[in-house]
Motif scaffolding. Structure first.
Motif, PDB file in Angstrom:
ATOM      1  N   GLN A   1       0.950  -1.076  -0.293  1.00 60.86           N
ATOM      2  CA  GLN A   1       0.117   0.007   0.299  1.00 60.86           C
ATOM      3  C   GLN A   1       0.532   1.306  -0.109  1.00 60.86           C
ATOM      4  OE1 GLN A   1      -2.036  -0.049   3.039  1.00 60.86           O
ATOM      5  NE2 GLN A   1      -3.543  -2.052   2.616  1.00 60.86           N
ATOM      6  N   TRP A   2       1.798   1.012   1.127  1.00 60.72           N
ATOM      7  CA  TRP A   2       2.669   2.672   1.592  1.00 60.72           C
ATOM      8  C   TRP A   2       3.298   2.551  -0.829  1.00 60.72           C
ATOM      9  CZ3 TRP A   2       6.163   1.877   6.109  1.00 60.72           C
ATOM     10  CH2 TRP A   2       5.579   2.207   7.023  1.00 60.72           C
ATOM     11  N   ARG A   3       3.362   1.739  -1.353  1.00 64.31           N
ATOM     12  CA  ARG A   3       4.526   1.561  -2.468  1.00 64.31           C
ATOM     13  C   ARG A   3       3.636   2.317  -3.329  1.00 64.31           C
ATOM     14  NH1 ARG A   3       8.559  -0.237  -4.857  1.00 64.31           N
ATOM     15  NH2 ARG A   3       7.778  -0.992  -6.796  1.00 64.31           N
ATOM     16  N   THR A   4       2.168   2.205  -3.317  1.00 61.91           N
ATOM     17  CA  THR A   4       1.116   3.095  -4.096  1.00 61.91           C
ATOM     18  C   THR A   4       1.134   4.329  -4.352  1.00 61.91           C
ATOM     19  OG1 THR A   4      -0.681   2.564  -2.760  1.00 61.91           O
ATOM     20  CG2 THR A   4       0.604   0.571  -4.418  1.00 61.91           C
ATOM     21  N   LYS A   5       1.095   4.726  -2.603  1.00 62.59           N
ATOM     22  CA  LYS A   5       1.919   6.019  -2.618  1.00 62.59           C
ATOM     23  C   LYS A   5       2.600   6.692  -2.680  1.00 62.59           C
ATOM     24  CE  LYS A   5      -2.688   4.702   0.727  1.00 62.59           C
ATOM     25  NZ  LYS A   5      -3.295   4.225   2.402  1.00 62.59           N
ATOM     26  N   GLY A   6       3.332   5.928  -2.901  1.00 63.58           N
ATOM     27  CA  GLY A   6       4.476   6.670  -2.649  1.00 63.58           C
ATOM     28  C   GLY A   6       5.376   7.221  -1.621  1.00 63.58           C
ATOM     29  N   TYR A   7       5.197   6.315  -0.151  1.00 57.69           N
ATOM     30  CA  TYR A   7       5.707   6.127   0.731  1.00 57.69           C
ATOM     31  C   TYR A   7       6.248   4.959   1.093  1.00 57.69           C
ATOM     32  CZ  TYR A   7       5.114   6.990   6.028  1.00 57.69           C
ATOM     33  OH  TYR A   7       5.703   7.136   7.448  1.00 57.69           O
ATOM     34  N   GLY A   8       7.044   5.286   2.199  1.00 57.53           N
ATOM     35  CA  GLY A   8       7.772   4.185   2.645  1.00 57.53           C
ATOM     36  C   GLY A   8       9.411   3.734   1.737  1.00 57.53           C
ATOM     37  N   PRO A   9      10.646   3.208   2.316  1.00 56.27           N
ATOM     38  CA  PRO A   9      11.295   3.361   1.458  1.00 56.27           C
ATOM     39  C   PRO A   9      11.276   2.396   0.604  1.00 56.27           C
ATOM     40  CG  PRO A   9      11.129   1.131   3.123  1.00 56.27           C
ATOM     41  CD  PRO A   9      10.110   1.908   3.514  1.00 56.27           C
ATOM     42  N   GLN A  10      12.709   3.535  -0.257  1.00 53.12           N
ATOM     43  CA  GLN A  10      13.452   2.924  -2.251  1.00 53.12           C
ATOM     44  C   GLN A  10      12.704   1.432  -2.769  1.00 53.12           C
ATOM     45  OE1 GLN A  10      15.381   4.906  -3.740  1.00 53.12           O
ATOM     46  NE2 GLN A  10      14.334   4.577  -5.746  1.00 53.12           N
ATOM     47  N   GLY A  11      11.790   0.878  -3.025  1.00 48.32           N
ATOM     48  CA  GLY A  11      11.959  -0.401  -3.756  1.00 48.32           C
ATOM     49  C   GLY A  11      12.213  -0.467  -4.909  1.00 48.32           C
ATOM     50  N   ARG A  12      13.280  -0.899  -5.541  1.00 48.92           N
ATOM     51  CA  ARG A  12      12.744  -1.326  -7.047  1.00 48.92           C
ATOM     52  C   ARG A  12      12.559  -2.172  -7.559  1.00 48.92           C
ATOM     53  NH1 ARG A  12      16.779   1.383  -3.759  1.00 48.92           N
ATOM     54  NH2 ARG A  12      18.222   3.320  -5.311  1.00 48.92           N
ATOM     55  N   ARG A  13      11.640  -2.013  -8.643  1.00 50.84           N
ATOM     56  CA  ARG A  13      10.975  -3.668  -9.150  1.00 50.84           C
ATOM     57  C   ARG A  13      12.507  -4.308 -10.315  1.00 50.84           C
ATOM     58  NH1 ARG A  13       6.885  -5.730  -9.844  1.00 50.84           N
ATOM     59  NH2 ARG A  13       5.617  -4.324  -8.364  1.00 50.84           N
ATOM     60  N   LEU A  14      12.659  -5.375 -10.102  1.00 46.57           N
ATOM     61  CA  LEU A  14      13.270  -6.028 -11.024  1.00 46.57           C
ATOM     62  C   LEU A  14      12.379  -7.227 -11.307  1.00 46.57           C
ATOM     63  CD1 LEU A  14      16.259  -6.496  -8.323  1.00 46.57           C
ATOM     64  CD2 LEU A  14      16.358  -5.130 -10.763  1.00 46.57           C
ATOM     65  N   GLY A  15      12.282  -7.351 -12.675  1.00 43.83           N
ATOM     66  CA  GLY A  15      11.504  -8.335 -13.615  1.00 43.83           C
ATOM     67  C   GLY A  15       9.908  -8.282 -12.907  1.00 43.83           C
ATOM     68  N   LYS A  16       9.179  -9.118 -11.822  1.00 44.96           N
ATOM     69  CA  LYS A  16       7.932  -9.360 -11.281  1.00 44.96           C
ATOM     70  C   LYS A  16       8.104  -9.020  -9.776  1.00 44.96           C
ATOM     71  CE  LYS A  16       7.504 -14.613 -10.570  1.00 44.96           C
ATOM     72  NZ  LYS A  16       6.689 -15.654 -10.724  1.00 44.96           N
ATOM     73  N   TYR A  17      10.053  -9.048  -9.494  1.00 42.09           N
ATOM     74  CA  TYR A  17      10.073  -8.835  -8.218  1.00 42.09           C
ATOM     75  C   TYR A  17      10.155  -7.040  -7.592  1.00 42.09           C
ATOM     76  CZ  TYR A  17      10.472 -13.644  -8.476  1.00 42.09           C
ATOM     77  OH  TYR A  17       9.797 -14.920  -8.754  1.00 42.09           O
ATOM     78  N   VAL A  18       9.916  -6.718  -6.339  1.00 44.49           N
ATOM     79  CA  VAL A  18      10.293  -5.463  -5.752  1.00 44.49           C
ATOM     80  C   VAL A  18      11.126  -5.951  -4.359  1.00 44.49           C
ATOM     81  CG1 VAL A  18      10.052  -3.788  -4.359  1.00 44.49           C
ATOM     82  CG2 VAL A  18       7.752  -4.566  -5.635  1.00 44.49           C
ATOM     83  N   ARG A  19      12.690  -5.663  -4.392  1.00 40.38           N
ATOM     84  CA  ARG A  19      13.438  -5.422  -3.509  1.00 40.38           C
ATOM     85  C   ARG A  19      14.255  -4.249  -3.169  1.00 40.38           C
ATOM     86  NH1 ARG A  19      11.796  -9.812  -3.885  1.00 40.38           N
ATOM     87  NH2 ARG A  19      12.911 -11.470  -4.680  1.00 40.38           N
TER      88      ARG A  19
END
Length: 58
Positions: free
Chosen positions: A24-42
């Motif tokens: 949910q945070w990712r959809t709102k642009g909140y939280g620690p920065q994650g990176r999409r690698l293919g179908k995974y978030v890291r």
């Protein structure tokens, strides 16, 4: 630098919050920065730790 990227499960465990909250945070642009690698978030551990410090955490 830690070479291993964290999965959403790793970050969930580290922060003590549900995985769905991180999604949910990712959809709102909140939280620690994650990176999409293919179908995974890291996450880079240092990005998560920096984000926690910016929130006033330990």
């Amino acid at each position: 630098m830690n070479a291993k990227l964290w999965s959403i499960e790793d970050v969930s465990d580290y922060l003590g919050i549900p995985k769905n909250t991180l999604y949910q945070w990712r959809t709102k642009g909140y939280g620690p920065q994650g990176r999409r690698l293919g179908k995974y978030v890291r996450y880079r551990p240092e990005d998560v730790e920096t984000w926690v410090a910016e929130q006033g955490g330990t």
